[in-house]
Design an enzyme around this catalytic site. Structure first.
Site, mmCIF file in Angstrom:
data_model
loop_
_atom_site.group_PDB
_atom_site.id
_atom_site.type_symbol
_atom_site.label_atom_id
_atom_site.label_comp_id
_atom_site.label_asym_id
_atom_site.label_seq_id
_atom_site.Cartn_x
_atom_site.Cartn_y
_atom_site.Cartn_z
ATOM 1 N N LYS A 280 8.729 -1.814 -5.016
ATOM 2 C CA LYS A 280 9.662 -2.467 -4.080
ATOM 3 C C LYS A 280 9.618 -3.980 -4.307
ATOM 4 O O LYS A 280 10.642 -4.662 -4.280
ATOM 5 C CB LYS A 280 9.289 -2.106 -2.637
ATOM 6 C CG LYS A 280 10.268 -2.575 -1.580
ATOM 7 C CD LYS A 280 10.019 -3.982 -1.079
ATOM 8 C CE LYS A 280 10.984 -4.354 0.029
ATOM 9 N NZ LYS A 280 10.867 -5.757 0.434
ATOM 10 N N HIS A 393 4.113 -15.315 3.264
ATOM 11 C CA HIS A 393 5.231 -14.673 3.971
ATOM 12 C C HIS A 393 5.537 -15.371 5.277
ATOM 13 O O HIS A 393 6.683 -15.665 5.594
ATOM 14 C CB HIS A 393 4.866 -13.214 4.273
ATOM 15 C CG HIS A 393 5.436 -12.264 3.277
ATOM 16 N ND1 HIS A 393 5.607 -10.929 3.529
ATOM 17 C CD2 HIS A 393 5.893 -12.455 2.029
ATOM 18 C CE1 HIS A 393 6.137 -10.341 2.483
ATOM 19 N NE2 HIS A 393 6.298 -11.249 1.549
HETATM 20 C C1 MEV Z 1 7.451 -7.334 0.212
HETATM 21 O O1 MEV Z 1 8.843 -7.418 0.265
HETATM 22 C C2 MEV Z 1 6.998 -6.923 -1.172
HETATM 23 C C3 MEV Z 1 5.495 -6.682 -1.319
HETATM 24 O O2 MEV Z 1 5.036 -5.752 -0.338
HETATM 25 C C4 MEV Z 1 5.272 -6.152 -2.720
HETATM 26 C C5 MEV Z 1 3.862 -5.671 -2.989
HETATM 27 O O3 MEV Z 1 3.156 -5.261 -2.047
HETATM 28 O O4 MEV Z 1 3.498 -5.687 -4.183
HETATM 29 C C6 MEV Z 1 4.711 -7.956 -1.089
#
Ligand code: MEV
Length: 442
Positions: A280, A393
């Protein structure tokens, strides 16, 4: 009260809005204002958007951002990204900068073959069907010439058609499995038009084929459609550097970082729960560029995830290793993209995005998109294996929370400054806004 309606698509835009507002909303005026505030004042531009789909009532905005400093095969690119998730463009830009100083991204298109199938039912003798297919194969190609001649002039067209026996899976089920080269077009319309012509020729010529019994002549075409599974339309993106060159963080050595990063990739290789989230993250980068360049992100998503399961278990699309003190991180990914046709010549922002990318060929775009995916994956894994993901984030999400609380410019400035040195959780931000407002009102 909810209701159904007939003839909705024939109503004018304003009558459609009237019906929706009266049927579903309490505050008609406010609802209409929300819809109308996204209409473009340039009527021609608005009409263009209205006509992309049926029953348009307004425009749905997404931010279009750019991530500069992508060094790909020795050439710099600024990559356009259409996405709502706050941290994605920042993460892409960080990864681009990180790798810019370490040799950049290396990419290669491995193959560009696309697939389409005519699915049909036939209950007769298999050998006779094989004979009929051999007899008819060239005519299938010839009858499609009016569709393929321009593509052929440019070097593309139909590559092959095979008869596939699928009777092990469903009684009487066969396919014409065709492969295509569609050059700079994504090729959906081209492939589907060819397939529908194949189906027509196949059905009518079966009726005239002497080798078939009366019953065998009655071939049933079920459907003719391209496949969004494109394992032979594949691109590779890679970064590599000496392990010691990974060093940038005083809390972790370069060797520890490389080892932890590789462990994280290995976990995604063997654990589907993690692989889905890992991939994702890759799609955060891929979809954003696919969308900005007017390509079909649903097709890309479907094809990529099928590819991630090709060995029978959903797994990581990316891989990493250290060999001879060199850290390598790479990904091979199927991407059927176009830089001509579809929205590419229609949507002004798609045209702009393609121009920003120096009007790439489809092959060049495949490489750029794959890099955006790999960069995004690198940025996510780097955060996950060092600081944790929330620090970055929440920093990016801060503005969303401030906007949700309708913070004014002065409040935003104060709180952005405050959260440079404080941990930004949702509740901490809400508390800080409330405290600030209390202080101001004291
Ligand atoms: C969030 O949009 C994407 C992540 O969860 C990808 C990952 O966990 O590698 C940060």
């Amino acid at each position: 009260m909810c209701a159904s309606i007939s003839g909705f698509s024939k109503l004018s835009k304003s009558k459609k809005i009237d019906w929706i507002v009266e049927t579903y909303f309490f505050n008609a005026k406010e609802t209409k204002n929300i819809l109308k505030q996204y209409w473009n004042t340039n009527e021609k531009l608005q009409q263009l958007h209205d006509e992309f789909i049926e029953n348009t009532i307004t425009n749905y905005y997404l931010p279009l951002g750019v991530a500069p400093n992508f060094l790909i095969n020795g050439k710099f690119h600024t990559i356009p990204m259409a996405i709502e998730e706050s941290s994605v463009v920042a993460a892409a830009s960080n990864a681009a900068k990180f790798w810019m100083d370490r040799g950049g991204f290396k990419t290669k298109v491995i193959a560009t073959t696309k697939i389409g199938q005519v699915h049909f039912m036939y209950q007769g003798n298999k050998e006779t069907l094989n004979q009929f297919f051999k007899h008819i194969k060239q005519q299938l190609i010839d009858d499609a010439k009016p569709i393929t001649k321009n593509m052929e002039k440019r070097g593309g067209g139909i590559l092959d058609i095979e008869l596939r026996d699928k009777t092990q899976d469903i009684k009487g089920y066969y396919q014409l499995h065709a492969s295509f080269e569609t050059l700079d077009a994504m090729g959906a319309n081209f492939i589907n038009s060819c397939l529908e012509q194949f189906a027509k020729t196949f059905k009518t010529q079966a009726l005239a084929f002497d080798g078939f019994s009366e019953e065998e002549k009655n071939i049933q075409i079920v459907m003719s459609i391209l496949s969004n599974y494109v394992p032979d339309c594949l691109v590779r993106a890679e970064v590599s550097c000496k392990v010691e060159a990974l060093h940038e963080d005083i809390t972790i050595t370069a060797e520890e970082f490389a080892a932890k990063f590789i462990q994280a990739v290995h976990i995604a290789e063997v654990e589907p729960y993690r692989a889905v989230t890992h991939n994702k993250g890759i799609m955060n980068g891929i979809d954003a560029v696919v969308l900005a360049t007017g390509n079909d992100f649903r097709a890309v998503e479907a094809g990529v995830h099928a590819y991630a399961s090709r060995n029978g278990r959903y797994s990581s699309l990316s891989h990493a290793k250290v060999e001879n003190d060199v850290f390598t991180f790479w990904m091979e990914i199927p991407l059927a993209l176009g830089t001509v046709g579809g929205l590419t010549g229609l949507h002004p922002l798609v045209k702009l995005s393609l121009e920003l990318l120096q009007n790439p060929t489809a092959k060049e775009l495949m490489q750029i998109v794959a890099v955006a995916g790999l960069a995004q994956n690198f940025a996510a894994l780097r955060s996950l294996t060092t600081t944790g993901i929330q620090q970055g984030h929440m920093k990016m999400h801060l503005m969303n929370i401030l906007n949700q609380f309708e913070a004014n410019d002065a409040e935003k400035l104060t709180l952005i400054e405050y959260f440079k040195t404080n941990v930004a959780t949702h509740s901490a931000v809400v508390e800080a806004i409330e405290n600030l407002r209390l202080k101001i009102n004291d």
